[in-house]
Design a protein around this motif. Structure first.
Motif, PDB file in Angstrom:
ATOM      1  N   GLN A 179       1.221  14.428 -13.635  1.00 59.37           N
ATOM      2  CA  GLN A 179       0.026  14.668 -14.438  1.00 59.37           C
ATOM      3  C   GLN A 179      -0.401  16.125 -14.366  1.00 59.37           C
ATOM      4  OE1 GLN A 179      -1.098  12.247 -16.404  1.00 59.37           O
ATOM      5  NE2 GLN A 179      -2.463  13.750 -17.336  1.00 59.37           N
ATOM      6  N   TYR A 192       8.808   5.952  -5.045  1.00 62.88           N
ATOM      7  CA  TYR A 192       8.348   4.858  -5.905  1.00 62.88           C
ATOM      8  C   TYR A 192       9.504   4.276  -6.711  1.00 62.88           C
ATOM      9  CZ  TYR A 192       5.886   2.254  -9.489  1.00 62.88           C
ATOM     10  OH  TYR A 192       5.458   1.255 -10.326  1.00 62.88           O
ATOM     11  N   SER A 219       2.658  10.251  -9.600  1.00 56.80           N
ATOM     12  CA  SER A 219       1.914  10.294 -10.865  1.00 56.80           C
ATOM     13  C   SER A 219       1.011  11.520 -10.942  1.00 56.80           C
ATOM     14  CB  SER A 219       1.078   9.016 -11.038  1.00 56.80           C
ATOM     15  OG  SER A 219       1.903   7.874 -11.089  1.00 56.80           O
ATOM     16  N   ILE A 220       0.353  11.849  -9.829  1.00 61.29           N
ATOM     17  CA  ILE A 220      -0.532  13.018  -9.816  1.00 61.29           C
ATOM     18  C   ILE A 220       0.266  14.296 -10.037  1.00 61.29           C
ATOM     19  CG2 ILE A 220      -2.010  14.437  -8.336  1.00 61.29           C
ATOM     20  CD1 ILE A 220      -3.045  11.827  -7.090  1.00 61.29           C
ATOM     21  N   ASP A 265       2.119   1.757  -3.578  1.00 60.71           N
ATOM     22  CA  ASP A 265       1.037   2.281  -4.424  1.00 60.71           C
ATOM     23  C   ASP A 265       0.763   3.753  -4.122  1.00 60.71           C
ATOM     24  OD1 ASP A 265       0.792  -0.198  -5.571  1.00 60.71           O
ATOM     25  OD2 ASP A 265      -0.885  -0.826  -4.290  1.00 60.71           O
ATOM     26  N   THR A 266       0.833   4.102  -2.843  1.00 58.62           N
ATOM     27  CA  THR A 266       0.601   5.497  -2.456  1.00 58.62           C
ATOM     28  C   THR A 266       1.671   6.417  -3.032  1.00 58.62           C
ATOM     29  OG1 THR A 266      -0.479   4.791  -0.397  1.00 58.62           O
ATOM     30  CG2 THR A 266       0.299   7.076  -0.521  1.00 58.62           C
ATOM     31  N   GLY A 278       6.931  11.223  -3.662  1.00 53.68           N
ATOM     32  CA  GLY A 278       6.316  10.148  -4.435  1.00 53.68           C
ATOM     33  C   GLY A 278       7.205   9.621  -5.535  1.00 53.68           C
ATOM     34  N   TRP A 303       0.826  -1.211   0.000  1.00 53.15           N
ATOM     35  CA  TRP A 303       0.000   0.000   0.000  1.00 53.15           C
ATOM     36  C   TRP A 303       0.862   1.263   0.000  1.00 53.15           C
ATOM     37  CZ3 TRP A 303       0.566   3.654   3.726  1.00 53.15           C
ATOM     38  CH2 TRP A 303       1.156   3.272   4.926  1.00 53.15           C
ATOM     39  N   ASP A 359       3.442   5.832  -5.636  1.00 56.61           N
ATOM     40  CA  ASP A 359       3.226   5.872  -7.094  1.00 56.61           C
ATOM     41  C   ASP A 359       2.139   6.882  -7.440  1.00 56.61           C
ATOM     42  OD1 ASP A 359       3.267   5.257  -9.802  1.00 56.61           O
ATOM     43  OD2 ASP A 359       1.899   3.547  -9.572  1.00 56.61           O
ATOM     44  N   GLN A 360       1.053   6.883  -6.679  1.00 55.14           N
ATOM     45  CA  GLN A 360      -0.050   7.800  -6.960  1.00 55.14           C
ATOM     46  C   GLN A 360       0.353   9.254  -6.731  1.00 55.14           C
ATOM     47  OE1 GLN A 360      -3.059   7.185  -8.327  1.00 55.14           O
ATOM     48  NE2 GLN A 360      -2.271   5.108  -8.624  1.00 55.14           N
ATOM     49  N   ILE A 361       1.108   9.518  -5.662  1.00 53.68           N
ATOM     50  CA  ILE A 361       1.544  10.890  -5.375  1.00 53.68           C
ATOM     51  C   ILE A 361       2.427  11.411  -6.498  1.00 53.68           C
ATOM     52  CG2 ILE A 361       2.973  12.306  -3.844  1.00 53.68           C
ATOM     53  CD1 ILE A 361       2.022  10.536  -1.531  1.00 53.68           C
TER      54      ILE A 361
END
Length: 459
Positions: free
Chosen positions: A66, A221, A62-63, A55-56, A217, A52, A58-60
């Protein structure tokens, strides 16, 4: 101020009820803290197999990326359009643009020569344990036909939806030249374009302030996903890229500043450092462009010229991604696939690096540029797959080198053309990101230095 107010501890209320603000943490310190925290969290996620957390992270990351990409397409379009129309305020604009392009080419040639030399000396593909079977052909690749035919879009929507920066630059250049030809009739369009550009830059400043969080992030990651073992396999190649970029960044650039521009190199890094450090974290030349433009202005380059040179450089000037990296990567892949490169191949690498650098498009990653180089040399494109895993680690120093070069060339050209404000250059400070944003807003409100006057370039 009264003695009581002066002695009130930070963060406590003074006698009149006002609250004294705590001292701000410098942006560079926030970035460093993000790097350290990212490494620690990444190591924890990998060593303890905390899915988890991985994944967190990775999301931070990626956002954050983006959010940067979200502004890329309109930012590039309006920045190029406005920068071209701003050249009408510059005497001998064609000469200034030509000198800018010439210095882009000169620095790219130097960078690719350094990359080739380091690759020949260190043999980065030897002893890695990697084989051709470890490679995987990339989904997207570049060729000269794709590069040349891909400049002109088939419609005006697709380049923005698919983020084809090269086509966006083409459309913006056409629109800018057309606006120059229309003259007074194009003023409403130019006013709207300048307003939209300022709006986009303001929004991007908010994203930039999130860079320390994005750093946690992205770095976290990378460590959690790749691990130190993978980095170890690419130790020589990774070291080559970082050493090559460091030589260009801290060797070639200072030498050019001292010899060609006759200015103090230390002052350049002092003034440009906020852009360089943000580029290292964000891995996006275009995302860093507002900061690059502000620091270049702070170094004494006229705003009207900066507004052309920096956006132009952010999409075409890539000493890290398009010169050092593809040269080293081509040698690395050739050694893995046991292909002997000759003198003509190294000349081709230099040619591709100088002419095809626009293919990198100022975005994160340099896969298209690498596939363009490999296809020109006739090397297997599966070699790209060998480097994709390690690419984010390499892209940080590559982008920092790119952005430093994008600020360097306008300083050199302005100095040689006699339009550099040397007093501003000599007193440039490494003020934090927030100060740059505030200074930029104030400059826009007041018309900015040089906005309402022509920049005279000696004939």
């Amino acid at each position: 101020m009264s003695a009581n107010t002066a002695s009130t501890p930070a963060g406590e209320q003074s006698g009149n009820g006002s609250r004294i603000s705590l001292p701000k943490v410098p942006f560079w310190a926030q970035i460093v803290a993000g790097l350290v925290l990212g490494v620690l969290l990444g190591w924890l996620a990998r060593s303890q197999d905390v899915s988890w957390l991985k994944d967190t992270l990775d999301q931070i990351g990626s956002i954050f990326v983006q959010l940067l990409k979200l502004a890329v397409a309109p930012l590039v379009f309006f920045a190029i359009l406005v920068s071209i129309t701003n050249l009408r305020k510059v005497n001998n604009a064609a000469r200034l643009a030509g000198r800018t392009l010439l210095w882009f080419l000169i620095t790219s040639l130097i960078a690719v020569a350094i990359g080739i030399t380091i690759g020949l000396v260190t043999n980065p593909g030897a002893g890695t344990g990697l084989t051709p079977a470890d490679g995987q052909k990339p989904e997207n690749s570049g060729s000269w036909i794709d590069f040349l035919t891909g400049i002109v879009p088939t419609d005006v929507i697709t380049p923005f939806t698919e983020l084809n920066v090269l086509q966006i630059v083409f459309m913006a250049a056409v629109a800018g030249i057309a606006a120059l030809k229309l003259g007074e009739r194009a003023k409403p369009v130019l006013a709207l374009s300048e307003a939209v550009l300022e709006l986009l830059q303001k929004a991007l400043w908010w994203v930039i302030r999130l860079a320390p969080i994005g750093t946690v992030g992205l770095i976290g990651y990378a460590i959690a996903d790749y691990g130190w073992d993978l980095i170890g396999k690419y130790a020589t190649f990774t070291a080559d890229v970082y050493i090559g970029c460091a030589i260009v960044l801290f060797g070639v650039y200072p030498l050019l500043l001292a010899v060609a521009a006759r200015v103090n190199p230390v002052q350049f890094f002092k003034g440009a450092w906020p852009a360089i450090q943000l580029a290292f974290v964000s891995r996006s030349s275009v995302g860093t462009m507002p900061v690059t433009q502000k620091v270049t202005e702070r170094l004494g380059v006229p705003k009207d010229y900066t507004s052309f040179a920096v956006p132009f450089g952010a999409t075409t000037k890539m000493d890290g991604c398009a010169a050092i990296y593809p040269a080293l990567a081509a040698i690395f892949i050739a050694q893995i696939f046991d292909v002997q490169l000759g003198v003509q191949d190294y000349l081709l690498i230099a040619f591709v690096s100088v002419v095809g650098s626009a293919a990198t498009a100022g975005l994160t990653g340099a896969t298209v540029m690498l596939t363009l180089t490999l296809s020109t040399l006739g090397l297997p494109l599966e070699g790209v797959g060998l480097l994709l895993a390690i690419d984010p680690i390499l892209d940080m120093i590559r982008t920092a080198t790119n952005v430093a070069g994008q600020a360097l060339v306008p300083v050199i050209v302005a100095a040689r053309e006699g339009i550099l404000d040397r007093d501003a250059y000599d007193h440039a400070s490494a003020s934090p990101i927030d100060d740059l944003a505030d200074a930029g807003a104030a400059g826009d409100a007041e018309g900015g230095r040089g906005r309402d006057r022509e920049v005279a370039v000696p004939a």
